[in-house]
Design a protein around this motif. Structure first.
Motif, mmCIF file in Angstrom:
data_model
loop_
_atom_site.group_PDB
_atom_site.id
_atom_site.type_symbol
_atom_site.label_atom_id
_atom_site.label_comp_id
_atom_site.label_asym_id
_atom_site.label_seq_id
_atom_site.Cartn_x
_atom_site.Cartn_y
_atom_site.Cartn_z
ATOM 1 N N TYR A 80 0.850 -1.178 0.000
ATOM 2 C CA TYR A 80 0.000 0.000 0.000
ATOM 3 C C TYR A 80 0.888 1.230 0.000
ATOM 4 O O TYR A 80 1.780 1.350 0.855
ATOM 5 N N LYS A 81 0.710 2.113 -0.972
ATOM 6 C CA LYS A 81 1.473 3.362 -1.073
ATOM 7 C C LYS A 81 2.985 3.134 -1.056
ATOM 8 O O LYS A 81 3.706 3.775 -0.311
ATOM 9 N N ASN A 82 3.493 2.218 -1.823
ATOM 10 C CA ASN A 82 4.926 1.890 -1.903
ATOM 11 C C ASN A 82 5.487 1.354 -0.588
ATOM 12 O O ASN A 82 6.698 1.348 -0.388
ATOM 13 N N PHE A 83 4.647 0.948 0.301
ATOM 14 C CA PHE A 83 5.065 0.348 1.563
ATOM 15 C C PHE A 83 4.654 -1.118 1.554
ATOM 16 O O PHE A 83 3.616 -1.476 1.010
ATOM 17 N N SER A 84 5.486 -1.949 2.153
ATOM 18 C CA SER A 84 5.140 -3.355 2.345
ATOM 19 C C SER A 84 4.673 -3.525 3.783
ATOM 20 O O SER A 84 5.279 -2.975 4.708
ATOM 21 N N PHE A 85 3.613 -4.260 3.972
ATOM 22 C CA PHE A 85 3.087 -4.575 5.291
ATOM 23 C C PHE A 85 3.217 -6.079 5.454
ATOM 24 O O PHE A 85 2.557 -6.844 4.747
ATOM 25 N N VAL A 86 4.089 -6.526 6.346
ATOM 26 C CA VAL A 86 4.308 -7.942 6.587
ATOM 27 C C VAL A 86 3.559 -8.308 7.857
ATOM 28 O O VAL A 86 3.791 -7.726 8.924
ATOM 29 N N TRP A 87 2.640 -9.273 7.731
ATOM 30 C CA TRP A 87 1.733 -9.628 8.816
ATOM 31 C C TRP A 87 2.254 -10.853 9.548
ATOM 32 O O TRP A 87 2.492 -11.894 8.950
ATOM 33 N N TYR A 88 2.410 -10.717 10.862
ATOM 34 C CA TYR A 88 2.845 -11.821 11.721
ATOM 35 C C TYR A 88 1.639 -12.394 12.451
ATOM 36 O O TYR A 88 0.819 -11.650 12.984
ATOM 37 N N GLY A 89 1.539 -13.715 12.494
ATOM 38 C CA GLY A 89 0.524 -14.370 13.308
ATOM 39 C C GLY A 89 -0.862 -14.390 12.689
ATOM 40 O O GLY A 89 -1.040 -14.357 11.481
ATOM 41 N N VAL A 90 -1.849 -14.423 13.562
ATOM 42 C CA VAL A 90 -3.256 -14.603 13.197
ATOM 43 C C VAL A 90 -3.810 -13.384 12.471
ATOM 44 O O VAL A 90 -3.469 -12.251 12.791
ATOM 45 N N ILE A 91 -4.673 -13.649 11.496
ATOM 46 C CA ILE A 91 -5.397 -12.597 10.789
ATOM 47 C C ILE A 91 -6.878 -12.850 11.032
ATOM 48 O O ILE A 91 -7.344 -13.976 10.840
ATOM 49 N N PRO A 92 -7.629 -11.831 11.438
ATOM 50 C CA PRO A 92 -9.072 -12.036 11.617
ATOM 51 C C PRO A 92 -9.720 -12.526 10.312
ATOM 52 O O PRO A 92 -9.437 -12.000 9.234
ATOM 53 N N ASP A 93 -10.583 -13.548 10.409
ATOM 54 C CA ASP A 93 -11.226 -14.136 9.226
ATOM 55 C C ASP A 93 -11.993 -13.111 8.401
ATOM 56 O O ASP A 93 -12.029 -13.192 7.186
ATOM 57 N N SER A 94 -12.600 -12.143 9.066
ATOM 58 C CA SER A 94 -13.419 -11.164 8.355
ATOM 59 C C SER A 94 -12.575 -10.141 7.589
ATOM 60 O O SER A 94 -13.089 -9.413 6.757
ATOM 61 N N LEU A 95 -11.271 -10.097 7.854
ATOM 62 C CA LEU A 95 -10.421 -9.064 7.273
ATOM 63 C C LEU A 95 -9.845 -9.434 5.911
ATOM 64 O O LEU A 95 -9.966 -8.695 4.951
ATOM 65 N N CYS A 96 -9.180 -10.579 5.820
ATOM 66 C CA CYS A 96 -8.554 -10.951 4.550
ATOM 67 C C CYS A 96 -8.282 -12.437 4.494
ATOM 68 O O CYS A 96 -8.470 -13.162 5.464
ATOM 69 N N GLU A 97 -7.808 -12.864 3.313
ATOM 70 C CA GLU A 97 -7.433 -14.262 3.126
ATOM 71 C C GLU A 97 -6.060 -14.318 2.464
ATOM 72 O O GLU A 97 -5.612 -13.352 1.847
ATOM 73 N N VAL A 98 -5.418 -15.458 2.597
ATOM 74 C CA VAL A 98 -4.077 -15.664 2.047
ATOM 75 C C VAL A 98 -4.212 -16.217 0.633
ATOM 76 O O VAL A 98 -4.936 -17.185 0.413
ATOM 77 N N SER A 99 -3.532 -15.588 -0.324
ATOM 78 C CA SER A 99 -3.600 -16.040 -1.720
ATOM 79 C C SER A 99 -2.466 -17.009 -2.029
ATOM 80 O O SER A 99 -1.577 -17.227 -1.207
ATOM 81 N N ASP A 100 -2.477 -17.545 -3.244
ATOM 82 C CA ASP A 100 -1.417 -18.456 -3.691
ATOM 83 C C ASP A 100 -0.203 -17.697 -4.225
ATOM 84 O O ASP A 100 0.864 -18.266 -4.373
ATOM 85 N N ARG A 101 -0.376 -16.414 -4.545
ATOM 86 C CA ARG A 101 0.743 -15.610 -5.053
ATOM 87 C C ARG A 101 1.716 -15.315 -3.918
ATOM 88 O O ARG A 101 1.305 -15.017 -2.798
ATOM 89 N N LYS A 102 3.006 -15.365 -4.241
ATOM 90 C CA LYS A 102 4.033 -15.119 -3.228
ATOM 91 C C LYS A 102 5.052 -14.124 -3.749
ATOM 92 O O LYS A 102 5.236 -13.968 -4.949
ATOM 93 N N ARG A 103 5.726 -13.481 -2.815
ATOM 94 C CA ARG A 103 6.810 -12.557 -3.127
ATOM 95 C C ARG A 103 8.008 -12.930 -2.257
ATOM 96 O O ARG A 103 7.864 -13.294 -1.096
ATOM 97 N N GLU A 104 9.203 -12.795 -2.835
ATOM 98 C CA GLU A 104 10.411 -13.085 -2.067
ATOM 99 C C GLU A 104 10.859 -11.815 -1.341
ATOM 100 O O GLU A 104 11.014 -10.768 -1.940
ATOM 101 N N PHE A 105 11.040 -11.938 -0.046
ATOM 102 C CA PHE A 105 11.571 -10.850 0.780
ATOM 103 C C PHE A 105 12.991 -11.215 1.182
ATOM 104 O O PHE A 105 13.261 -12.344 1.575
ATOM 105 N N SER A 106 13.896 -10.255 1.078
ATOM 106 C CA SER A 106 15.260 -10.467 1.563
ATOM 107 C C SER A 106 15.427 -9.666 2.849
ATOM 108 O O SER A 106 14.762 -8.653 3.047
ATOM 109 N N TYR A 107 16.293 -10.147 3.720
ATOM 110 C CA TYR A 107 16.535 -9.484 5.000
ATOM 111 C C TYR A 107 17.934 -9.839 5.490
ATOM 112 O O TYR A 107 18.532 -10.814 5.048
#
Length: 173
Positions: free
Chosen positions: A105-132
């Motif tokens: 969102y707006k050239n920012f990456s938001f990396v989500w740790y842990g549980v996501i509320p069911d009503s909010l979103c779902e996990v897709s099959d598309r993936k991106r590689e993050f380096s750290y």
């Protein structure tokens, strides 16, 4: 005569300290980069990003909306009064734990740790590689705390750093 000794002393000191400079750069080069595949998150709640925009990017913290990049770590705390924590870093900082997914969102990456509320979103099959970088992580630039209950988001506070510190963190003038 004294200037000759001063020049000779500085040349000798420079030659003797050169191996130390090499060790400093070698220690830095020993840091390893890690890579991980992170699935993309698809939002069911279309208003969530608008709320993030108003509560995070338009916050009172050092004109966050003027930054052009960064990475947020998002953590959902499922308690009696559930809340979200957004921590901003200049680059992705894997802190261990379970990464559920990411969104952009707006050239920012938001990396989500842990549980996501069911009503909010779902996990897709598309993936991106993050380096750290493996190892220690730096301090966050901003932390925003938002209450979240079934589509309702409200601000619960934020921690902002000093503006001068932010400039040095992002290397801005």
């Amino acid at each position: 005569m004294k200037s000759k000794y001063a020049i000779l002393t500085s040349v000798i000191f420079t030659l003797l300290s050169a191996p130390l400079w090499g060790q400093v750069s070698n220690d830095e080069s020993k840091r390893e980069r890690g890579y991980m595949q992170v699935p993309e998150l698809v939002f069911k709640d279309s208003l969530f990003l608008q709320r993030i925009d108003s509560l995070v990017f338009n916050s009172i913290c050092f004109n966050l909306h003027k930054l052009d990049k960064g990475n947020f770590e998002v953590c959902y705390v499922d308690s009696e009064e559930p809340w979200l924590r957004f921590d901003l870093y200049p680059e992705f900082e894997f802190r261990g734990g379970t990464i559920t997914g990411y969104f952009e969102y707006k050239n920012f990456s938001f990396v989500w740790y842990g549980v996501i509320p069911d009503s909010l979103c779902e996990v897709s099959d598309r993936k991106r590689e993050f380096s750290y970088w493996k190892g220690e992580k730096g301090d966050s630039v901003i932390s925003v705390y938002l209450g979240y209950v079934e589509g309702s988001i409200k601000s619960m506070g934020m921690d902002c750093i000093d503006r001068d510190m932010k400039r040095s963190f992002y290397g801005e003038d």
